[in-house]
Design a protein around this motif. Sequence first.
Motif, mmCIF file in Angstrom:
data_model
loop_
_atom_site.group_PDB
_atom_site.id
_atom_site.type_symbol
_atom_site.label_atom_id
_atom_site.label_comp_id
_atom_site.label_asym_id
_atom_site.label_seq_id
_atom_site.Cartn_x
_atom_site.Cartn_y
_atom_site.Cartn_z
ATOM 1 N N GLY A 92 0.810 -1.216 0.000
ATOM 2 C CA GLY A 92 0.000 0.000 0.000
ATOM 3 C C GLY A 92 0.843 1.265 0.000
ATOM 4 O O GLY A 92 0.554 2.218 -0.735
ATOM 5 N N VAL A 93 1.901 1.282 0.820
ATOM 6 C CA VAL A 93 2.786 2.455 0.866
ATOM 7 C C VAL A 93 3.492 2.640 -0.478
ATOM 8 O O VAL A 93 3.620 3.771 -0.974
ATOM 9 N N LEU A 94 3.930 1.547 -1.081
ATOM 10 C CA LEU A 94 4.594 1.625 -2.390
ATOM 11 C C LEU A 94 3.643 2.202 -3.435
ATOM 12 O O LEU A 94 4.032 3.074 -4.230
ATOM 13 N N ILE A 95 2.404 1.740 -3.439
ATOM 14 C CA ILE A 95 1.420 2.256 -4.391
ATOM 15 C C ILE A 95 1.193 3.753 -4.160
ATOM 16 O O ILE A 95 1.091 4.539 -5.108
ATOM 17 N N GLY A 96 1.126 4.150 -2.880
ATOM 18 C CA GLY A 96 0.934 5.565 -2.582
ATOM 19 C C GLY A 96 2.096 6.415 -3.068
ATOM 20 O O GLY A 96 1.892 7.507 -3.630
ATOM 21 N N ILE A 97 3.319 5.943 -2.881
ATOM 22 C CA ILE A 97 4.500 6.682 -3.341
ATOM 23 C C ILE A 97 4.503 6.786 -4.863
ATOM 24 O O ILE A 97 4.775 7.857 -5.434
ATOM 25 N N LEU A 98 4.196 5.675 -5.526
ATOM 26 C CA LEU A 98 4.151 5.692 -6.998
ATOM 27 C C LEU A 98 3.042 6.613 -7.501
ATOM 28 O O LEU A 98 3.196 7.280 -8.526
ATOM 29 N N GLY A 99 1.926 6.665 -6.763
ATOM 30 C CA GLY A 99 0.860 7.588 -7.140
ATOM 31 C C GLY A 99 1.307 9.029 -6.984
ATOM 32 O O GLY A 99 0.989 9.889 -7.823
ATOM 33 N N TYR A 100 2.045 9.308 -5.900
ATOM 34 C CA TYR A 100 2.555 10.658 -5.663
ATOM 35 C C TYR A 100 3.488 11.091 -6.789
ATOM 36 O O TYR A 100 3.546 12.268 -7.176
ATOM 37 N N LEU A 101 4.220 10.123 -7.332
ATOM 38 C CA LEU A 101 5.159 10.407 -8.431
ATOM 39 C C LEU A 101 4.477 10.293 -9.797
ATOM 40 O O LEU A 101 5.151 10.364 -10.832
ATOM 41 N N ASN A 102 3.152 10.107 -9.781
ATOM 42 C CA ASN A 102 2.359 9.985 -11.022
ATOM 43 C C ASN A 102 2.788 8.796 -11.876
ATOM 44 O O ASN A 102 2.728 8.840 -13.113
ATOM 45 N N LYS A 103 3.193 7.718 -11.192
ATOM 46 C CA LYS A 103 3.589 6.502 -11.906
ATOM 47 C C LYS A 103 2.434 5.504 -12.024
ATOM 48 O O LYS A 103 2.468 4.635 -12.885
ATOM 49 N N VAL A 104 1.441 5.611 -11.128
ATOM 50 C CA VAL A 104 0.266 4.745 -11.192
ATOM 51 C C VAL A 104 -0.981 5.610 -11.014
ATOM 52 O O VAL A 104 -0.914 6.720 -10.481
#
Length: 206
Positions: A92-104
């Motif tokens: 979940g944290v990884l997905i949130g970080i990737l979302g913050y970086l506009n990767k997902v």
Amino acid sequence: MKKASILMIVGPLLLLGLYIFPLWYIILGAPQYPDPLGMNIHISGLQGVNEFDIQNIDGLNHYIGMQTLPKPEDMWEFSTFPMVIGIMVALGVLIGILGYLNKVSYKWFIGWFLLMSILGVLGMYDFNQWLVDYGTDLDPNAIMKLTNPDGTPMTYKPPLLGHVKMLNFDVTSMPATGGWLMFVGMMLTLIAGFLGWKTSKKPVKN
């Protein structure tokens, strides 16, 4: 998307509370016990609310033929659940970080929520099955053999959620601090998915 991503990071982190606080609790109250007997259910094992509660509950259960309460090594769940929670928090944290970086996209937020919901339902089903076995698989040689009015053996399954009267005991089963932290964390990830969806619907400015 950044606000949604921050919520997506914070939500799973709240599940770390399950390593500290109990997920669920069961309380048994009766006139002969001024202080009710209680059992905290952690993802890694059972603990008494008070020092001798587990010992006293096992002593009572012995008379009616119920099994002794399981130790961590007696149930695979107590070794598996901590690993599953750890994996879901990290994911979940990884997905949130990737979302913050506009990767997902926000869809990954919703995907995590759905996966965690499925795991939660399976966990509750497993817990209920344990309660059924615990309350119905009685020793035929027990000191006390109680029956229902129709002559069938009485069962002593604690409720999965809520309150029930068993003999002279009032038994209450409710989420504990860890359970509420998990609920709040999951709701934050759902809100993150909703905010991400709203952001995706906004027109792009040229």
